[in-house]
Structure formats: C-alpha cells, structure tokens
Design an enzyme around this catalytic site. Structure first.
Site, PDB file in Angstrom:
ATOM      1  N   SER A 107      12.337  12.932  -2.937  1.00  5.06           N
ATOM      2  CA  SER A 107      11.932  12.917  -4.668  1.00  5.06           C
ATOM      3  C   SER A 107      10.702  13.916  -4.935  1.00  5.06           C
ATOM      4  O   SER A 107       9.695  13.058  -5.396  1.00  5.06           O
ATOM      5  CB  SER A 107      11.497  11.755  -4.359  1.00  5.06           C
ATOM      6  OG  SER A 107      10.618  10.949  -2.948  1.00  5.06           O
TER       7      SER A 107
ATOM      8  N   SER B 224      27.661  10.061  -8.091  1.00  2.00           N
ATOM      9  CA  SER B 224      27.649  11.620  -9.151  1.00  2.00           C
ATOM     10  C   SER B 224      28.824  11.161  -9.768  1.00  2.00           C
ATOM     11  O   SER B 224      29.818  10.190  -8.903  1.00  2.00           O
ATOM     12  CB  SER B 224      27.681  12.819  -8.213  1.00  2.00           C
ATOM     13  OG  SER B 224      28.028  13.333  -9.253  1.00  2.00           O
TER      14      SER B 224
ATOM     15  N   THR C 232      14.207   8.769  -0.770  1.00  2.00           N
ATOM     16  CA  THR C 232      14.462   9.939  -0.744  1.00  2.00           C
ATOM     17  C   THR C 232      14.567  11.199  -1.143  1.00  2.00           C
ATOM     18  O   THR C 232      15.284  11.449  -2.166  1.00  2.00           O
ATOM     19  CB  THR C 232      15.879   9.980  -0.072  1.00  2.00           C
ATOM     20  OG1 THR C 232      16.811   9.777  -0.560  1.00  2.00           O
ATOM     21  CG2 THR C 232      15.719   8.972   1.657  1.00  2.00           C
TER      22      THR C 232
ATOM     23  N   TYR D 145      32.121  18.502  -1.278  1.00  2.00           N
ATOM     24  CA  TYR D 145      31.040  17.271  -2.076  1.00  2.00           C
ATOM     25  C   TYR D 145      31.220  16.016  -2.769  1.00  2.00           C
ATOM     26  O   TYR D 145      30.691  15.310  -2.390  1.00  2.00           O
ATOM     27  CB  TYR D 145      30.114  18.287  -3.275  1.00  2.00           C
ATOM     28  CG  TYR D 145      29.286  17.492  -4.154  1.00  2.00           C
ATOM     29  CD1 TYR D 145      28.327  17.098  -3.801  1.00  2.00           C
ATOM     30  CD2 TYR D 145      29.113  17.582  -5.378  1.00  2.00           C
ATOM     31  CE1 TYR D 145      26.683  16.520  -4.401  1.00  2.00           C
ATOM     32  CE2 TYR D 145      28.630  16.508  -6.436  1.00  2.00           C
ATOM     33  CZ  TYR D 145      27.385  15.932  -5.583  1.00  2.00           C
ATOM     34  OH  TYR D 145      26.895  15.665  -6.696  1.00  2.00           O
TER      35      TYR D 145
ATOM     36  N   ILE E 169      15.744  14.542  -9.821  1.00  2.00           N
ATOM     37  CA  ILE E 169      15.727  13.071 -10.367  1.00  2.00           C
ATOM     38  C   ILE E 169      15.112  12.249  -9.284  1.00  2.00           C
ATOM     39  O   ILE E 169      14.593  11.327  -9.851  1.00  2.00           O
ATOM     40  CB  ILE E 169      17.560  12.600  -9.490  1.00  2.00           C
ATOM     41  CG1 ILE E 169      18.519  13.821 -11.539  1.00  2.00           C
ATOM     42  CG2 ILE E 169      18.178  11.877 -10.318  1.00  2.00           C
ATOM     43  CD1 ILE E 169      20.225  13.218 -10.916  1.00  2.00           C
ATOM     44  N   GLY E 170      14.877  12.639  -8.070  1.00  2.00           N
ATOM     45  CA  GLY E 170      14.435  11.893  -7.645  1.00  2.00           C
ATOM     46  C   GLY E 170      13.014  11.933  -7.351  1.00  2.00           C
ATOM     47  O   GLY E 170      12.363  10.625  -7.355  1.00  2.00           O
TER      48      GLY E 170
END
Length: 264
Positions: free
Chosen positions: A15, A141, A13, A154, A19-20
C-alpha cells in the site's frame, strides 16, 4: 451514503503506492486505523508521510514485509496484530513469453499473488469469525477472466484469487465476515505511469491520453473507453469493506470499465 469505519483496523498489503495507496487513503478517510505495508522502510515512511499530510487526523501504522515468502508474511502478521479488514493487494505482474516462463517464475508469482493471501487469511480470519465481523478483499484483475496471452502466468494467479475468495466466503458463511474479489481493469497506477514515462517524454502526450490510447488499442471492448483512476478502484474496495456491503460476499466485483464482455 456515509461509510464509517471508526474503530476498525485495516491492513492493506502493498500500500505504498498505486491502487494500494488509494485504498489505504479511502479506508483512513472513512475512519479506519490503517496499517500500511511495503517492502522497505523508505517506501513505507514516504507513504505514511504523504497520507499524514492529506489526512492529519488519520491513525496510521507501518509494517515492512516482503510477502513473496512465508517468512515475510509471518513478519507482517507479527507487526500487524489483530485486524478487522484485510485487503490482499500485494501482487507482481509483467509480460513474458509462455515458453520462456520457467518454474522459478511461476513459483514466484504463485507465492506472491496467491499464497500471501492464503497465509494472511488463514491467520486473520479466525479472530474475525470470533468477533462476528470482518472483511477480506482480494485485488484480482480483469486478467483473471481475460487471460492475457503474454502474461499467462499472471492471469492464472488472478483466476486462482477468485476461487480462493469464493471458497473462503463459503467457508465462513453465516459468520458476519465477508470475502470478496475486486477486479480492476486498465488503471492509471504508478506502475502504468512508470511504464509510460518514456513515451510521455517522447510524444509530449499526457498520461491520460496515453492511457486512453492503450485501452482503445489493447482493450477495445472497454465501455468507458479510458483507463480507470486508482481512486475509482479504491471506491469499490472501501464500499465492500463497509457495513453497508454486509450482504455482498463471495462476489467478483469488476471495476474494469466494461472490458470483460459479459453481462453476468
């Protein structure tokens, strides 16, 4: 070690960048058929074209969906079909004063960062369990452990992902399906580059230099004393998705450069 994911279908997802995108590339390089997901036709097409240029033999599909709503997740599931590997990378972030963070913002973060993974896992895990093979990865994270004072909303969602992944790993115990979390730290993603764009123009410094300065100023506990690359994060994810990682489940795997000052 040669990771071979031939015959596996992977859904990553969010992407189309950062990073994706790096995860999608790593999985495709390992032979997986990869479904790229973005919120617009333009972004998904651009990402697919970029990957096809680098990996002309890769099998790639696209699925447009905004995962901040149940309807968006349903649209993605309808487009994706059966998958063997689910990488829950979709997420939003941004600093905001706690007092000024209203219920709507909290709900938006919760729906996007947590419920998207809940809904996708609930829908896709049964088929994995039936086949006795599957991989689910949550991109959390280091903020899940080091809750930022300026991004409490977050950090809470990232902590929730760790609980969700651990619980799901226990829920499918013994099935051949693994569920893990990967925790990046400061990373030179597209988002970070955009955030630093004005500073690069003003100072003439490189992105790598500014990233290192950011780490030393705001994450001084970093052991590597620099930001990670998106490829370094993706390497961990690709390994976790491999057959070689079959004994790793329910784990929270840090790619934070040692920012979290913990030996466990």
């Amino acid at each position: 070690m040669k990771i071979d994911l031939s015959g596996k279908v992977a859904l990553v997802t969010a992407s189309t960048g950062g990073i994706g995108f790096a995860i999608a590339k790593g999985l495709a390089e390992s032979g997986a058929t990869v479904i790229l997901n973005g919120r617009s036709d333009a972004s998904t097409r651009k990402a697919k074209a970029a990957l096809e240029k680098e990996l002309p033999d890769a099998t790639l599909h696209t699925a447009i969906a905004d995962l901040g709503t149940a309807q968006g997740v349903e649209a993605l599931l309808n487009a994706a079909g059966d998958v063997d590997i689910l990488v829950n990378n979709a997420g939003i972030y941004g600093p905001q004063d706690f007092y000024a963070t209203d219920d709507e913002t909290w709900e938006n973060y919760w729906q996007t960062n947590v419920m998207s993974g809940v809904r996708l896992s609930r829908a896709l895990l049964p088929a994995m369990v039936k086949k006795q093979w599957g991989r689910v990865v949550f991109i959390s994270s280091e903020s899940a452990l080091n809750i930022p004072a300026d991004m409490i909303h977050y950090g809470v969602t990232k902590t929730a992902q760790l609980s969700l992944a651990r619980g799901l790993a226990k829920f499918v115990a013994g099935s051949g399906v693994t569920v893990n979390s990967v925790l990046p730290g400061p990373t030179m993603s597209d988002g970070f580059a955009e955030m630093m764009k004005e500073e690069i123009e003003k100072t003439g410094k490189t992105l790598e230099t500014l990233a290192k300065e950011f780490v030393m100023a705001h994450r001084p506990s970093s052991v590597i004393q620099r930001a990670a690359t998106v490829e370094e994060v993706a390497n961990m994810v690709v390994y976790v998705c491999s057959q070689q990682a079959s004994a790793t489940s329910g784990a929270a795997l840090r790619v934070d450069g040692g920012v979290v000052d913990d030996i466990v």
